[in-house]
Motif scaffolding. Sequence first.
Motif, mmCIF file in Angstrom:
data_model
loop_
_atom_site.group_PDB
_atom_site.id
_atom_site.type_symbol
_atom_site.label_atom_id
_atom_site.label_comp_id
_atom_site.label_asym_id
_atom_site.label_seq_id
_atom_site.Cartn_x
_atom_site.Cartn_y
_atom_site.Cartn_z
ATOM 1 N N PRO A 109 -88.636 -112.998 45.140
ATOM 2 C CA PRO A 109 -89.685 -113.106 44.123
ATOM 3 C C PRO A 109 -90.568 -114.332 44.339
ATOM 4 O O PRO A 109 -91.584 -114.491 43.668
ATOM 5 C CB PRO A 109 -88.900 -113.242 42.818
ATOM 6 C CG PRO A 109 -87.595 -113.843 43.223
ATOM 7 C CD PRO A 109 -87.311 -113.360 44.627
ATOM 8 N N ILE A 110 -90.187 -115.187 45.257
ATOM 9 C CA ILE A 110 -90.974 -116.405 45.471
ATOM 10 C C ILE A 110 -92.117 -116.113 46.434
ATOM 11 O O ILE A 110 -91.898 -115.583 47.520
ATOM 12 C CB ILE A 110 -90.079 -117.531 46.027
ATOM 13 C CG1 ILE A 110 -88.984 -117.866 45.003
ATOM 14 C CG2 ILE A 110 -90.906 -118.762 46.373
ATOM 15 C CD1 ILE A 110 -87.973 -118.856 45.499
ATOM 16 N N GLU A 111 -93.339 -116.428 46.002
ATOM 17 C CA GLU A 111 -94.497 -116.259 46.870
ATOM 18 C C GLU A 111 -94.443 -117.348 47.923
ATOM 19 O O GLU A 111 -94.121 -118.491 47.605
ATOM 20 C CB GLU A 111 -95.787 -116.403 46.048
ATOM 21 C CG GLU A 111 -95.977 -115.319 44.984
ATOM 22 C CD GLU A 111 -96.105 -113.930 45.584
ATOM 23 O OE1 GLU A 111 -96.656 -113.836 46.702
ATOM 24 O OE2 GLU A 111 -95.611 -112.953 44.979
ATOM 25 N N PRO A 112 -94.733 -117.019 49.147
ATOM 26 C CA PRO A 112 -94.629 -118.035 50.186
ATOM 27 C C PRO A 112 -95.543 -119.226 49.910
ATOM 28 O O PRO A 112 -95.153 -120.364 50.117
ATOM 29 C CB PRO A 112 -95.080 -117.320 51.457
ATOM 30 C CG PRO A 112 -95.087 -115.872 51.135
ATOM 31 C CD PRO A 112 -95.173 -115.714 49.662
ATOM 32 N N GLY A 113 -96.730 -118.982 49.420
ATOM 33 C CA GLY A 113 -97.647 -120.089 49.172
ATOM 34 C C GLY A 113 -98.017 -120.770 50.472
ATOM 35 O O GLY A 113 -97.591 -120.366 51.550
ATOM 36 N N SER A 114 -98.821 -121.802 50.382
ATOM 37 C CA SER A 114 -99.282 -122.458 51.603
ATOM 38 C C SER A 114 -98.140 -123.164 52.317
ATOM 39 O O SER A 114 -98.069 -123.200 53.537
ATOM 40 C CB SER A 114 -100.394 -123.442 51.278
ATOM 41 O OG SER A 114 -99.923 -124.373 50.336
ATOM 42 N N THR A 141 -92.731 -112.879 54.327
ATOM 43 C CA THR A 141 -92.099 -113.021 53.016
ATOM 44 C C THR A 141 -91.026 -114.086 53.103
ATOM 45 O O THR A 141 -90.469 -114.348 54.173
ATOM 46 C CB THR A 141 -91.429 -111.707 52.559
ATOM 47 O OG1 THR A 141 -90.568 -111.265 53.611
ATOM 48 C CG2 THR A 141 -92.464 -110.648 52.241
ATOM 49 N N MET A 142 -90.744 -114.693 51.957
ATOM 50 C CA MET A 142 -89.719 -115.728 51.912
ATOM 51 C C MET A 142 -88.361 -115.070 52.111
ATOM 52 O O MET A 142 -88.104 -113.981 51.601
ATOM 53 C CB MET A 142 -89.738 -116.430 50.546
ATOM 54 C CG MET A 142 -90.987 -117.251 50.305
ATOM 55 S SD MET A 142 -91.116 -118.675 51.393
ATOM 56 C CE MET A 142 -89.916 -119.792 50.661
ATOM 57 N N PRO A 143 -87.460 -115.725 52.831
ATOM 58 C CA PRO A 143 -86.108 -115.186 52.959
ATOM 59 C C PRO A 143 -85.354 -115.323 51.634
ATOM 60 O O PRO A 143 -85.720 -116.130 50.792
ATOM 61 C CB PRO A 143 -85.484 -116.065 54.037
ATOM 62 C CG PRO A 143 -86.290 -117.309 54.065
ATOM 63 C CD PRO A 143 -87.656 -116.965 53.577
ATOM 64 N N VAL A 144 -84.319 -114.505 51.457
ATOM 65 C CA VAL A 144 -83.495 -114.591 50.255
ATOM 66 C C VAL A 144 -82.248 -115.402 50.591
ATOM 67 O O VAL A 144 -81.572 -115.143 51.584
ATOM 68 C CB VAL A 144 -83.099 -113.181 49.775
ATOM 69 C CG1 VAL A 144 -82.141 -113.265 48.592
ATOM 70 C CG2 VAL A 144 -84.344 -112.387 49.412
ATOM 71 N N THR A 145 -81.990 -116.379 49.785
ATOM 72 C CA THR A 145 -80.849 -117.254 50.045
ATOM 73 C C THR A 145 -79.579 -116.677 49.427
ATOM 74 O O THR A 145 -79.583 -116.227 48.277
ATOM 75 C CB THR A 145 -81.112 -118.647 49.461
ATOM 76 O OG1 THR A 145 -82.336 -119.127 50.009
ATOM 77 C CG2 THR A 145 -79.991 -119.608 49.794
ATOM 78 N N VAL A 146 -78.515 -116.708 50.191
ATOM 79 C CA VAL A 146 -77.210 -116.248 49.707
ATOM 80 C C VAL A 146 -76.255 -117.423 49.717
ATOM 81 O O VAL A 146 -76.180 -118.160 50.702
ATOM 82 C CB VAL A 146 -76.612 -115.175 50.633
ATOM 83 C CG1 VAL A 146 -75.283 -114.665 50.068
ATOM 84 C CG2 VAL A 146 -77.577 -114.041 50.842
ATOM 85 N N THR A 147 -75.556 -117.607 48.629
ATOM 86 C CA THR A 147 -74.507 -118.616 48.619
ATOM 87 C C THR A 147 -73.169 -117.913 48.506
ATOM 88 O O THR A 147 -72.950 -117.127 47.580
ATOM 89 C CB THR A 147 -74.692 -119.579 47.433
ATOM 90 O OG1 THR A 147 -75.989 -120.164 47.536
ATOM 91 C CG2 THR A 147 -73.637 -120.669 47.440
ATOM 92 N N GLY A 148 -72.291 -118.210 49.455
ATOM 93 C CA GLY A 148 -70.935 -117.669 49.387
ATOM 94 C C GLY A 148 -70.023 -118.742 48.833
ATOM 95 O O GLY A 148 -69.984 -119.865 49.344
ATOM 96 N N ILE A 149 -69.341 -118.402 47.760
ATOM 97 C CA ILE A 149 -68.508 -119.403 47.091
ATOM 98 C C ILE A 149 -67.342 -118.698 46.433
ATOM 99 O O ILE A 149 -67.401 -117.498 46.151
ATOM 100 C CB ILE A 149 -69.367 -120.185 46.059
ATOM 101 C CG1 ILE A 149 -68.652 -121.455 45.603
ATOM 102 C CG2 ILE A 149 -69.735 -119.295 44.878
ATOM 103 C CD1 ILE A 149 -69.532 -122.398 44.826
ATOM 104 N N ASP A 150 -66.275 -119.435 46.182
ATOM 105 C CA ASP A 150 -65.107 -118.863 45.536
ATOM 106 C C ASP A 150 -65.029 -119.259 44.065
ATOM 107 O O ASP A 150 -64.597 -118.498 43.228
ATOM 108 C CB ASP A 150 -63.855 -119.360 46.265
ATOM 109 C CG ASP A 150 -62.896 -118.206 46.502
ATOM 110 O OD1 ASP A 150 -63.334 -117.046 46.334
ATOM 111 O OD2 ASP A 150 -61.743 -118.469 46.839
ATOM 112 N N ASN A 151 -65.471 -120.500 43.840
ATOM 113 C CA ASN A 151 -65.295 -121.070 42.510
ATOM 114 C C ASN A 151 -66.628 -121.126 41.780
ATOM 115 O O ASN A 151 -67.436 -122.015 41.982
ATOM 116 C CB ASN A 151 -64.706 -122.483 42.655
ATOM 117 C CG ASN A 151 -64.499 -123.145 41.318
ATOM 118 O OD1 ASN A 151 -64.759 -122.562 40.256
ATOM 119 N ND2 ASN A 151 -64.041 -124.380 41.369
#
Lengths: 448, 223
Positions: A109-114, A141-151
């Motif tokens: 959803p984030i526009e790349p912008g300048s 397009t901006m990549p989508v960030t994934v966070t892998g976490i347990d807690n």
Amino acid sequence: MSTISRGMRNAFRNGLRTLSITVILAMSIAMALIMLMAMKTVEMKIESVKSSVGNTITVTPAGVRGFEGGGELLGSDDLATIQKTDNVSEVTAIVSERLNSDDTNLESPIEPGSFGERQNNRGYNGGGVPPESSSGDRKFTMPVTVTGIDNLENLSALNMSKLEITAGEKFLSGSEDKIALVGKDLAQKNNLNVGSIFSAFNQEIKVLGLFDAGNTFANAQLIMPILCVQEISGQKNMYNSFIVQVDSVENLDKVGDSISSALEDKADVVSSAQSTESIIKPLENIKSISVYSLIGSVVAGSVIILLTMVMIVRERRREIGVLKAIGSSNYGIVSQFISEALCLTLISSVAGIILGALLSNPVLKVLVNNASADGASGVPGATPGRGMMRMVNAIPGIQNTFRDISAVLDWSIVLYGLVVALLIAIIGSMLPAYFIAKVRPAEVMRSE
Amino acid sequence: MIRVKNISKKFENGGAEVWAVNNVSFGLESGIFCAIIGKSGSGKSTLLAMLGALDKPSQGTIDVDGKDVTLMSEAKLIDYRRNRIGFVFQNYNLVPNLSALENVMLPLEFAGINKNDRKSRAKKLLLQVGISEDKHNRKPLHLSGGEQQRVSIARALANSPKFILADEPTGNLDSNTGRTIVDLLKRLAKSENTTIIAVTHDQTIADQAEVVLQMKDGKLSMK
Ligand SMILES: Nc1ncnc2c1ncn2[C@@H]1O[C@H](COP(=O)(O)OP(=O)(O)OP(=O)(O)O)[C@@H](O)[C@H]1O
Ligand SMILES: [Mg+2]
């Protein structure tokens, strides 16, 4: 008529003088109060920064900041080493990934912008492989960030100040399922709901819940079980960072040192204390400014009332002599003058408290703006790279430290204000009391 | 009964010693109207201040009803000024922001009398010295000189003192008003059995006194 009411009446004997003294005194009391509030507010902020930062150590692969740099990821043997270190109470492991349009059907959803476009043109898009967009036939397009976490409870590891589940539920620790929590902006952009399916690394992932982390960047992210991310991205037993919880702040340095030496130059170890110092420093500057100003304004107030009382006593020498001649004790006359001084300070403090309450926020803003400007320029590398920003941002609440400061006005401070006024009145009456005692009653016999 | 024996008062004026009162002795019975006359600077006010315990003599004793005032502690002196002595001054010395009534109530307050009794006694005293009720709540500034002096006499009488010490009580008044004030003091001396010691420059006042003491260069002579 008692001694006290006589003193109170005397306070209004000279209207113009009473008014001018009240105004000056009110300003110094307001100043004292504002400084007291500033001190308290800043103290609270320092406390909250310290406690929110807590006693954590961030371990990242050497030479890697966020998604930049080279180096090797950390492995499970490193995790085991850290877990075995003394005084470590908990280790939260993180795997971060960025999904390009090749890897997922999701759109950020984030526009790349300048800024984003520039990053992209320089080829800063993670994998290092030039995407097709560089040939110009597809919009970047901006990549989508994934966070892998347990807690999921460890917000500081998640780099979020809150994690509110708006639909669905959280995943359980240890889960290996191909499920995800989707940031609410990301979900909206892609029409995702609980139970929807999307693809990542050619795998089908089910939406378990939606979350709101309170800021646009975080709400464009995915949170997934760490085992799942490791599996689908082909990084089994590899980690981007460890957030190490130390049992107490005192052991922070010790644990940091032992982790550094155990992992040698494989990892960068940054303790929360190091990264907060630069944020706390300007706050502490504000605090010391307030302390000096507080002392200054209390002294100024005392001097004002002192000079006033000395003037009044000198002016009423004869009257003091008369009171002595008709049978008053020194004590009685001194208490009459103290009650006069108290009355003056009390009126002034009411005015001062009102003034202080009205002005505390604007004054605090000025203080904070100056101090935070100093602070920012004092942080090495704060402006150049995103790496530093990420590190600072990794400490939840700190981004908001300066923005959120506003004066705390509570009754205890008003009480303090009155105590300050009382102190001023008593200090201010001490010297006059001595003069009163020295007035010879025989002086009334002398004509002026 | 007051017995003054060999009192002297020494002041130091820039190194030079001045004996304002020099070896003065006299005695007075109760209820006497006594005048002290003498040239300016002869030591009249200084003598009066010592009699009223506003100042300590350098030498000598002042015996009042068997007690030596010069030996009293500070607390006893306050008590003495409050209950034995009433002062009347040339320039009245009323407290300017208190009403006539409140000025008279002041010594009663110092003596620890409760508020209602203070008020009724002060009213009675003001009427006694000829201040009508409509003037009781006036500030001193809104009273004439003669009225202010009456108020100050009422204040001096408040705690029924044995002595009234008056330093030129008619000094700021015209001769007619002065005469009525002196008549008032004389009448009180008789009705209350109060000893009046008044310093004056006015020969007509001195002529009415039962005892006249003359001061000259700090020394006293009977007339
Ligand atoms: N506090 C003082 N310090 C130094 N000298 C003083 C002091 N009080 C009085 N004297 C001196 O003592 C002398 C007697 O003064 P005092 O006031 O008793 O005179 P007085 O007879 O009352 O005069 P007057 O009629 O003008 O009031 C004067 O020479 C005066 O200068
Ligand atoms: Mg005199």
